[in-house]
Design an enzyme around this catalytic site. Sequence first.
Site, PDB file in Angstrom:
ATOM      1  N   TRP A 120      44.541  66.437  53.832  1.00 52.82           N
ATOM      2  CA  TRP A 120      43.440  65.478  53.840  1.00 52.82           C
ATOM      3  C   TRP A 120      43.898  64.104  53.395  1.00 52.82           C
ATOM      4  O   TRP A 120      44.621  63.962  52.412  1.00 52.82           O
ATOM      5  CB  TRP A 120      42.331  65.945  52.876  1.00 52.82           C
ATOM      6  CG  TRP A 120      41.575  67.138  53.368  1.00 52.82           C
ATOM      7  CD1 TRP A 120      41.598  67.659  54.623  1.00 52.82           C
ATOM      8  CD2 TRP A 120      40.701  67.965  52.600  1.00 52.82           C
ATOM      9  NE1 TRP A 120      40.777  68.756  54.695  1.00 52.82           N
ATOM     10  CE2 TRP A 120      40.211  68.972  53.466  1.00 52.82           C
ATOM     11  CE3 TRP A 120      40.251  67.957  51.283  1.00 52.82           C
ATOM     12  CZ2 TRP A 120      39.321  69.954  53.059  1.00 52.82           C
ATOM     13  CZ3 TRP A 120      39.363  68.932  50.871  1.00 52.82           C
ATOM     14  CH2 TRP A 120      38.899  69.922  51.749  1.00 52.82           C
ATOM     15  N   THR A 133      16.345  62.926  55.298  1.00 55.79           N
ATOM     16  CA  THR A 133      17.700  62.379  55.318  1.00 55.79           C
ATOM     17  C   THR A 133      17.826  61.569  56.599  1.00 55.79           C
ATOM     18  O   THR A 133      17.105  61.821  57.563  1.00 55.79           O
ATOM     19  CB  THR A 133      18.761  63.493  55.321  1.00 55.79           C
ATOM     20  OG1 THR A 133      18.583  64.237  56.520  1.00 55.79           O
ATOM     21  CG2 THR A 133      18.621  64.417  54.142  1.00 55.79           C
ATOM     22  N   LYS A 153      42.142  64.631  58.750  1.00 54.30           N
ATOM     23  CA  LYS A 153      43.093  65.697  58.458  1.00 54.30           C
ATOM     24  C   LYS A 153      44.348  65.446  59.275  1.00 54.30           C
ATOM     25  O   LYS A 153      44.350  65.574  60.482  1.00 54.30           O
ATOM     26  CB  LYS A 153      42.471  67.058  58.793  1.00 54.30           C
ATOM     27  CG  LYS A 153      43.015  68.133  57.896  1.00 54.30           C
ATOM     28  CD  LYS A 153      42.117  69.342  57.891  1.00 54.30           C
ATOM     29  CE  LYS A 153      42.580  70.312  56.817  1.00 54.30           C
ATOM     30  NZ  LYS A 153      41.827  71.531  56.811  1.00 54.30           N
ATOM     31  N   GLU A 200      19.001  65.110  48.930  1.00 50.09           N
ATOM     32  CA  GLU A 200      18.819  66.510  48.536  1.00 50.09           C
ATOM     33  C   GLU A 200      18.922  66.718  47.028  1.00 50.09           C
ATOM     34  O   GLU A 200      18.623  67.794  46.515  1.00 50.09           O
ATOM     35  CB  GLU A 200      19.875  67.391  49.230  1.00 50.09           C
ATOM     36  CG  GLU A 200      19.671  67.567  50.729  1.00 50.09           C
ATOM     37  CD  GLU A 200      20.321  66.475  51.585  1.00 50.09           C
ATOM     38  OE1 GLU A 200      20.562  65.364  51.065  1.00 50.09           O
ATOM     39  OE2 GLU A 200      20.574  66.733  52.772  1.00 50.09           O
TER      40      GLU A 200
HETATM   41  P1  ADP Z   1      22.214  59.738  54.194  1.00 47.76           P
HETATM   42  O1  ADP Z   1      23.088  58.516  53.967  1.00 47.76           O
HETATM   43  O2  ADP Z   1      22.892  60.847  54.935  1.00 47.76           O
HETATM   44  O3  ADP Z   1      20.853  59.471  54.607  1.00 47.76           O
HETATM   45  P2  ADP Z   1      21.754  59.809  51.427  1.00 47.76           P
HETATM   46  O4  ADP Z   1      21.160  58.457  51.417  1.00 47.76           O
HETATM   47  O5  ADP Z   1      21.106  60.877  50.677  1.00 47.76           O
HETATM   48  O6  ADP Z   1      21.931  60.376  52.819  1.00 47.76           O
HETATM   49  O7  ADP Z   1      23.283  59.627  51.050  1.00 47.76           O
HETATM   50  C1  ADP Z   1      24.039  60.636  50.522  1.00 47.76           C
HETATM   51  C2  ADP Z   1      25.486  60.428  50.782  1.00 47.76           C
HETATM   52  O8  ADP Z   1      25.919  59.100  50.485  1.00 47.76           O
HETATM   53  C3  ADP Z   1      26.347  61.311  49.914  1.00 47.76           C
HETATM   54  O9  ADP Z   1      26.420  62.609  50.436  1.00 47.76           O
HETATM   55  C4  ADP Z   1      27.667  60.568  49.932  1.00 47.76           C
HETATM   56  O10 ADP Z   1      28.424  60.892  51.082  1.00 47.76           O
HETATM   57  C5  ADP Z   1      27.266  59.129  50.011  1.00 47.76           C
HETATM   58  N1  ADP Z   1      27.318  58.530  48.678  1.00 47.76           N
HETATM   59  C6  ADP Z   1      26.314  58.352  47.819  1.00 47.76           C
HETATM   60  N2  ADP Z   1      26.729  57.726  46.703  1.00 47.76           N
HETATM   61  C7  ADP Z   1      28.056  57.511  46.849  1.00 47.76           C
HETATM   62  C8  ADP Z   1      29.084  56.916  46.044  1.00 47.76           C
HETATM   63  N3  ADP Z   1      28.827  56.392  44.851  1.00 47.76           N
HETATM   64  N4  ADP Z   1      30.341  56.904  46.530  1.00 47.76           N
HETATM   65  C9  ADP Z   1      30.633  57.418  47.734  1.00 47.76           C
HETATM   66  N5  ADP Z   1      29.717  57.978  48.555  1.00 47.76           N
HETATM   67  C10 ADP Z   1      28.444  58.031  48.122  1.00 47.76           C
END
Ligand code: ADP
Length: 546
Positions: free
Chosen positions: A451, A192, A446, A337
């Site tokens: 929220w 990640t 918040k 994940e």
């Molecule tokens: P990171 O950006 O932390 O490396 P990922 O690429 O796995 O991790 O991204 C996951 C996160 O991206 C999700 O937990 C969510 O917050 C955000 N995300 C993914 N798809 C969407 C979506 N369609 N709309 C809003 N948020 C999204």
Amino acid sequence: MSEQASFDADLMQQWEMTVDRLAVHAERWHGRREIVGRLADGQIARTNWAALAQRARQVTAVLVAHGIPMGTRIGTLAMNSIRHVETWYGVMGHGAVCHTLNPRLFDDQLIYMINHAEDRWIFADPAFRSQVERLLPHCPTVEKVIYLGEPGEAGVLPATATDYETLIADADPAMARWGHFSERTPAALCYTSGTTGNPKGVQYSHRSQMLHTLISGQRDFLGLSARDTLLSVVPMFHVNAWGLPYIAAAAGSKLVLPGARLDGASVYELLETEGVTFTAAVPTVWQLLFDFLSENKLKLTTLKRVAIGGSACTDALVRGFRDGHGVEVLHAWGMTEMSPIGTISGPLPPSLGDPDESTRMAYNLKQGRVPFGVDLKITSEEGVRQPHDGITPGHIKVSGPAILERYFRDDKSAVDAEGFFDTGDIGTVDPHGYLQITDRSKDLIKSGGEWISSVEIENIASGHPKALMAAVIAMPHPKWRERPMLVVKLRPGQTATAAEFHDFLKGKIANWWMPDEVTFVDEMPLGATGKLDKKVLRARFTTTHP
Ligand code: ADP
């Protein structure tokens, strides 16, 4: 064996679900289906599934010849290319673990990941040679670097490096013995981006990758077919290109790989000349494409569907694709994940009737429904399940065979007593089962104990004709604890006042959600996967606004 025992036994075949079977399937049944890749010099290379599988076996044969044991982590630092896909099937077919590294990360993050994974070899694009050479002195486990190019393409190399074509030239595909191991064997590793703390490794098994392929390939979800031509703009280092190189092999689709050129003109050229019907990427890529299309007054003539995810898809993108080009937008939500597909906003079930335009748009902007193979609950802070009323937000938790149980090299389970993983996202689920993400828990605002959805305000604000991008962040407040601040990047050449944005938001959001301040910036900070980095914005504005 007693009569009872033979009834109880599993009488079906022991067909271990290992990902090499995908390459073998595509080779045998869709062997002549094309695979197209853009090379570093912009030229287009062409191969097919049969040839790709043979060359992937040559990669395996090299690993065998060098005595690389199963389970060894092999890194890749590369854009989407034919050689990269060959490498990934070759590494996984051998039972080694393909660790896709994101070249856009900072050196320190890459060094951490390579050392944590103990990568032994790294396959890298020749264009990343100087980056690799900066990393290597800090990565003692790396023995060999293979540049994914022709002999000489990466320049004169030290003894510890070689060119891909030289490496596999004499390798005998017959030396590769694919599969023949448990489906529980690790296949791939992604980290990640580590928006908080150190990056965390997510290690996928062959079984989880195969099940993810079947789960996300269902008709209401990515639903690819042998008649599709798929352009994987989303990079393989971004959660295995959302599984697209697997799904394409399973379906026998034509696969198009864009290399390093992701600008509007290059993506448009591939979409049109290759007859692409399906593509996928994060929203920022599509913004670049739209700017190019509107500057040059061009139309997309073959594209039918586009999957957009990784961050929230905006109203403007859905309208741009749908109304401007007749392209259906599949808004997807997921994360590293989850391998990564969690939900997709497929078309509404017939029970919802024929909705009017604003209802249809509202559903298109939601993150969608879960496919079979993903279960999801929303809970209060105390872990109590919340109602599916489309109003009550909760912490989104997920379970399924392609969802993480624990991080790589971590003893602690990451799931709750019911086996659900907390995604760190907040959202609502409506009575039809549609998920809407309202925030990441660390981005939550918040205010007075309630929220406020930063994502919802961003979606609306980015629809302002002068706005290119909008971000909403929490600012400390003496009375309400936190209040929203709107940060806007304007379209080139535009000027605007805070009042214009306040007026635009009025009536579209609750009064108490109205951002106290509107600030304009020249650049939005983007993370390594092209997503807005709110952490940077928060740090910047909390210091300037004590
Ligand atoms: P990171 O950006 O932390 O490396 P990922 O690429 O796995 O991790 O991204 C996951 C996160 O991206 C999700 O937990 C969510 O917050 C955000 N995300 C993914 N798809 C969407 C979506 N369609 N709309 C809003 N948020 C999204």
